[in-house]
Write a protein that holds these residues in place. Structure first.
Motif, PDB file in Angstrom:
ATOM      1  N   LEU A 250      10.387   5.419  23.379  1.00  0.00           N
ATOM      2  CA  LEU A 250       9.456   4.543  22.680  1.00  0.00           C
ATOM      3  C   LEU A 250      10.204   3.252  22.369  1.00  0.00           C
ATOM      4  O   LEU A 250      11.152   3.247  21.584  1.00  0.00           O
ATOM      5  CB  LEU A 250       8.956   5.203  21.397  1.00  0.00           C
ATOM      6  N   MET A 251       9.780   2.167  23.005  1.00  0.00           N
ATOM      7  CA  MET A 251      10.445   0.872  22.865  1.00  0.00           C
ATOM      8  C   MET A 251       9.618  -0.058  21.989  1.00  0.00           C
ATOM      9  O   MET A 251       8.378  -0.008  21.996  1.00  0.00           O
ATOM     10  CB  MET A 251      10.633   0.232  24.242  1.00  0.00           C
ATOM     11  N   ILE A 252      10.318  -0.906  21.238  1.00  0.00           N
ATOM     12  CA  ILE A 252       9.656  -1.896  20.387  1.00  0.00           C
ATOM     13  C   ILE A 252      10.331  -3.253  20.586  1.00  0.00           C
ATOM     14  O   ILE A 252      11.502  -3.310  21.000  1.00  0.00           O
ATOM     15  CB  ILE A 252       9.693  -1.509  18.896  1.00  0.00           C
ATOM     16  N   PRO A 253       9.646  -4.358  20.302  1.00  0.00           N
ATOM     17  CA  PRO A 253      10.288  -5.667  20.389  1.00  0.00           C
ATOM     18  C   PRO A 253      11.454  -5.765  19.413  1.00  0.00           C
ATOM     19  O   PRO A 253      11.474  -5.099  18.377  1.00  0.00           O
ATOM     20  CB  PRO A 253       9.165  -6.637  20.001  1.00  0.00           C
ATOM     21  N   ARG A 254      12.425  -6.607  19.733  1.00  0.00           N
ATOM     22  CA  ARG A 254      13.615  -6.729  18.895  1.00  0.00           C
ATOM     23  C   ARG A 254      13.268  -7.174  17.472  1.00  0.00           C
ATOM     24  O   ARG A 254      13.911  -6.759  16.507  1.00  0.00           O
ATOM     25  CB  ARG A 254      14.610  -7.702  19.527  1.00  0.00           C
ATOM     26  N   ASP A 255      12.228  -7.983  17.325  1.00  0.00           N
ATOM     27  CA  ASP A 255      11.860  -8.486  15.996  1.00  0.00           C
ATOM     28  C   ASP A 255      10.738  -7.682  15.350  1.00  0.00           C
ATOM     29  O   ASP A 255      10.100  -8.123  14.395  1.00  0.00           O
ATOM     30  CB  ASP A 255      11.454  -9.956  16.078  1.00  0.00           C
ATOM     31  N   SER A 256      10.492  -6.469  15.846  1.00  0.00           N
ATOM     32  CA  SER A 256       9.411  -5.637  15.322  1.00  0.00           C
ATOM     33  C   SER A 256       9.680  -5.222  13.877  1.00  0.00           C
ATOM     34  O   SER A 256      10.829  -5.015  13.467  1.00  0.00           O
ATOM     35  CB  SER A 256       9.254  -4.380  16.181  1.00  0.00           C
ATOM     36  N   ASN A 257       8.596  -5.080  13.112  1.00  0.00           N
ATOM     37  CA  ASN A 257       8.736  -4.580  11.738  1.00  0.00           C
ATOM     38  C   ASN A 257       8.452  -3.084  11.649  1.00  0.00           C
ATOM     39  O   ASN A 257       8.270  -2.540  10.568  1.00  0.00           O
ATOM     40  CB  ASN A 257       7.821  -5.362  10.791  1.00  0.00           C
ATOM     41  N   ILE A 258       8.409  -2.411  12.789  1.00  0.00           N
ATOM     42  CA  ILE A 258       8.289  -0.955  12.802  1.00  0.00           C
ATOM     43  C   ILE A 258       9.647  -0.370  12.421  1.00  0.00           C
ATOM     44  O   ILE A 258      10.640  -0.592  13.111  1.00  0.00           O
ATOM     45  CB  ILE A 258       7.837  -0.446  14.180  1.00  0.00           C
ATOM     46  N   ARG A 259       9.689   0.353  11.332  1.00  0.00           N
ATOM     47  CA  ARG A 259      10.953   0.889  10.814  1.00  0.00           C
ATOM     48  C   ARG A 259      11.000   2.414  10.830  1.00  0.00           C
ATOM     49  O   ARG A 259      12.070   3.012  10.861  1.00  0.00           O
ATOM     50  CB  ARG A 259      11.185   0.403   9.379  1.00  0.00           C
ATOM     51  N   ASN A 260       9.842   3.042  10.735  1.00  0.00           N
ATOM     52  CA  ASN A 260       9.817   4.501  10.706  1.00  0.00           C
ATOM     53  C   ASN A 260       8.557   5.002  11.395  1.00  0.00           C
ATOM     54  O   ASN A 260       7.704   4.215  11.821  1.00  0.00           O
ATOM     55  CB  ASN A 260       9.900   5.017   9.265  1.00  0.00           C
ATOM     56  N   LEU A 261       8.449   6.311  11.488  1.00  0.00           N
ATOM     57  CA  LEU A 261       7.333   6.917  12.213  1.00  0.00           C
ATOM     58  C   LEU A 261       5.989   6.532  11.609  1.00  0.00           C
ATOM     59  O   LEU A 261       5.019   6.272  12.338  1.00  0.00           O
ATOM     60  CB  LEU A 261       7.500   8.440  12.215  1.00  0.00           C
ATOM     61  N   ALA A 262       5.929   6.459  10.294  1.00  0.00           N
ATOM     62  CA  ALA A 262       4.661   6.130   9.626  1.00  0.00           C
ATOM     63  C   ALA A 262       4.176   4.734   9.999  1.00  0.00           C
ATOM     64  O   ALA A 262       2.971   4.460   9.974  1.00  0.00           O
ATOM     65  CB  ALA A 262       4.823   6.252   8.117  1.00  0.00           C
ATOM     66  N   ASP A 263       5.109   3.860  10.367  1.00  0.00           N
ATOM     67  CA  ASP A 263       4.735   2.492  10.724  1.00  0.00           C
ATOM     68  C   ASP A 263       3.956   2.429  12.032  1.00  0.00           C
ATOM     69  O   ASP A 263       3.399   1.378  12.376  1.00  0.00           O
ATOM     70  CB  ASP A 263       5.981   1.608  10.834  1.00  0.00           C
TER      71      ASP A 263
ATOM     72  N   GLY B 100      15.888  -7.491  26.047  1.00  0.00           N
ATOM     73  CA  GLY B 100      15.953  -7.767  24.614  1.00  0.00           C
ATOM     74  C   GLY B 100      15.207  -6.826  23.710  1.00  0.00           C
ATOM     75  O   GLY B 100      15.358  -6.894  22.482  1.00  0.00           O
ATOM     76  N   ALA B 101      14.392  -5.927  24.253  1.00  0.00           N
ATOM     77  CA  ALA B 101      13.692  -4.951  23.417  1.00  0.00           C
ATOM     78  C   ALA B 101      14.691  -3.893  22.941  1.00  0.00           C
ATOM     79  O   ALA B 101      15.833  -3.830  23.412  1.00  0.00           O
ATOM     80  CB  ALA B 101      12.548  -4.309  24.187  1.00  0.00           C
ATOM     81  N   LYS B 102      14.253  -3.045  22.009  1.00  0.00           N
ATOM     82  CA  LYS B 102      15.160  -2.014  21.508  1.00  0.00           C
ATOM     83  C   LYS B 102      14.474  -0.649  21.472  1.00  0.00           C
ATOM     84  O   LYS B 102      13.253  -0.546  21.345  1.00  0.00           O
ATOM     85  CB  LYS B 102      15.679  -2.382  20.130  1.00  0.00           C
ATOM     86  N   SER B 103      15.302   0.352  21.584  1.00  0.00           N
ATOM     87  CA  SER B 103      14.812   1.729  21.550  1.00  0.00           C
ATOM     88  C   SER B 103      14.511   2.132  20.108  1.00  0.00           C
ATOM     89  O   SER B 103      15.349   1.951  19.219  1.00  0.00           O
ATOM     90  CB  SER B 103      15.854   2.668  22.154  1.00  0.00           C
ATOM     91  N   PHE B 104      13.317   2.681  19.886  1.00  0.00           N
ATOM     92  CA  PHE B 104      12.946   3.176  18.565  1.00  0.00           C
ATOM     93  C   PHE B 104      13.126   4.687  18.478  1.00  0.00           C
ATOM     94  O   PHE B 104      13.625   5.213  17.488  1.00  0.00           O
ATOM     95  CB  PHE B 104      11.495   2.808  18.262  1.00  0.00           C
ATOM     96  N   LEU B 105      12.755   5.374  19.554  1.00  0.00           N
ATOM     97  CA  LEU B 105      12.800   6.830  19.543  1.00  0.00           C
ATOM     98  C   LEU B 105      12.776   7.319  20.986  1.00  0.00           C
ATOM     99  O   LEU B 105      11.907   6.916  21.755  1.00  0.00           O
ATOM    100  CB  LEU B 105      11.583   7.381  18.785  1.00  0.00           C
TER     101      LEU B 105
END
Length: 324
Positions: free
Chosen positions: A108-121, A193-198
């Protein structure tokens, strides 16, 4: 002269088994730009199959579904797919079996500046999903959210199903908030530039599955495996040797660049790291047990649409003579 004739005859006798084995053709269905094609090309380029008296023949297909049809029709001997598909085929009377190829499924990838911090987000977000509603990674993410949050992301978020290249573009343009995609597409996103979230491997562990579970592997018919048991074992050895080479050699990835479709050093580095992380190190009873435990979770979340009549994992899903 007699000595030369005798030497020639002895040479033929010594080489006879090897010459006969050269006729052991193994036809592997591949997607042109898929990771399996990279491994098969490496095996062929390095002579790893030829050294083991195997005539390894890649057969290209435009889609995974086309490869499955070819395997079912006997047009190829092996394809790479996930073992839940093998379980379902066995429940419907088709005696396929499986050996591991990779434990790297998705991220699960998110943009580098994403405000997704946890699963609930993830609630209320647009989540790109490579594949369809029955994609195994998506089902596992849903199961994890159900366990941790008591919610179904199919209802609490907005899944957007599509092809990986399209979803990568959608994430880059900000049209989706996250993307659950195959590992090699995740590697390209990371290089951009994206980052791995999970990772799916993380999800599996957090669902309580103890041990690595290679979801993807080479599937084949049981009767073929029995008939060509020696060729199958030699293929496994060649595959593992190719994986070691690809894990350690930067030059191997540079050579593969035309097949991969990019010579970007950052992308090649990310792909090599992802490939290395996905290489199964062990395959035995512990991993088979972990797979059975994981299958129970998939049955619970995916239901009959995913597994058909197969409520439990048939032990012969995994070819018994291959362990390491």
């Amino acid at each position: 002269m007699l000595l030369r004739i005798a030497w020639f005859i002895l040479t033929l006798v010594a080489l006879g088994p090897a010459l006969a084995q050269e006729d052991q053709t193994v036809r592997v269905g591949v997607l042109r730009f898929g990771t399996v094609a990279w491994e098969i090309d490496t095996i062929r380029h390095e002579g790893l199959a030829r050294r083991r008296a195997i005539n390894l023949v890649p057969v290209e297909f435009a889609s995974n579904e086309a490869a499955k049809v070819a395997l079912q029709a006997g047009a190829v001997d092996m394809i790479v797919t996930d073992w839940p598909w093998v379980v379902r085929q066995r429940s419907e009377g088709a005696a396929f079996s499986f050996i591991p190829y990779s434990k790297a499924v998705g991220t699960l990838m998110i943009p580098r500046d994403s405000n997704i911090r946890n699963l609930a987000d993830l609630k209320g977000r647009r989540i790109g999903v490579a594949g369809g509603p029955l994609d195994k990674s998506w089902l596992l993410l849903r199961a994890y959210a159900r366990k941790e949050l008591g919610v179904d992301l199919a209802e609490e978020a907005e899944p957007v199903f599509g092809a990986p290249p399209l979803l990568n573009e959608e994430l880059a343009r900000g049209r989706i908030d996250a993307v659950l995609t195959y590992w090699h597409y995740a590697a390209r996103l990371e290089a951009a530039g994206a980052k791995s979230f999970l990772t799916v491997a993380d999800i599996i562990r957090r669902l309580g599955i103890d041990g690595d579970v290679p979801m993807l592997g080479y599937a084949f018919r049981e009767d073929w495996a029995r008939r060509e048991s020696a060729a199958l074992q030699e293929f496994v050895a060649a595959s593992r040797e190719a994986k070691t080479l690809l894990a350690d050699s930067r030059d191997a990835w540079v050579r593969l660049a035309p097949h991969i479709g990019t010579d970007d050093p950052a992308v090649l580095t990310a792909l090599q790291a992802g490939f290395r992380a996905g290489t199964p190190e062990h395959w035995g009873e512990a991993e088979r047990k972990a797979s059975a435990d994981l299958y129970a979770i998939l049955v619970n979340i995916g239901g009959e649409k995913l597994v058909g009549k197969a409520k439990t994992l048939d032990p012969m899903t995994f070819w018994p003579s291959v362990s390491y």
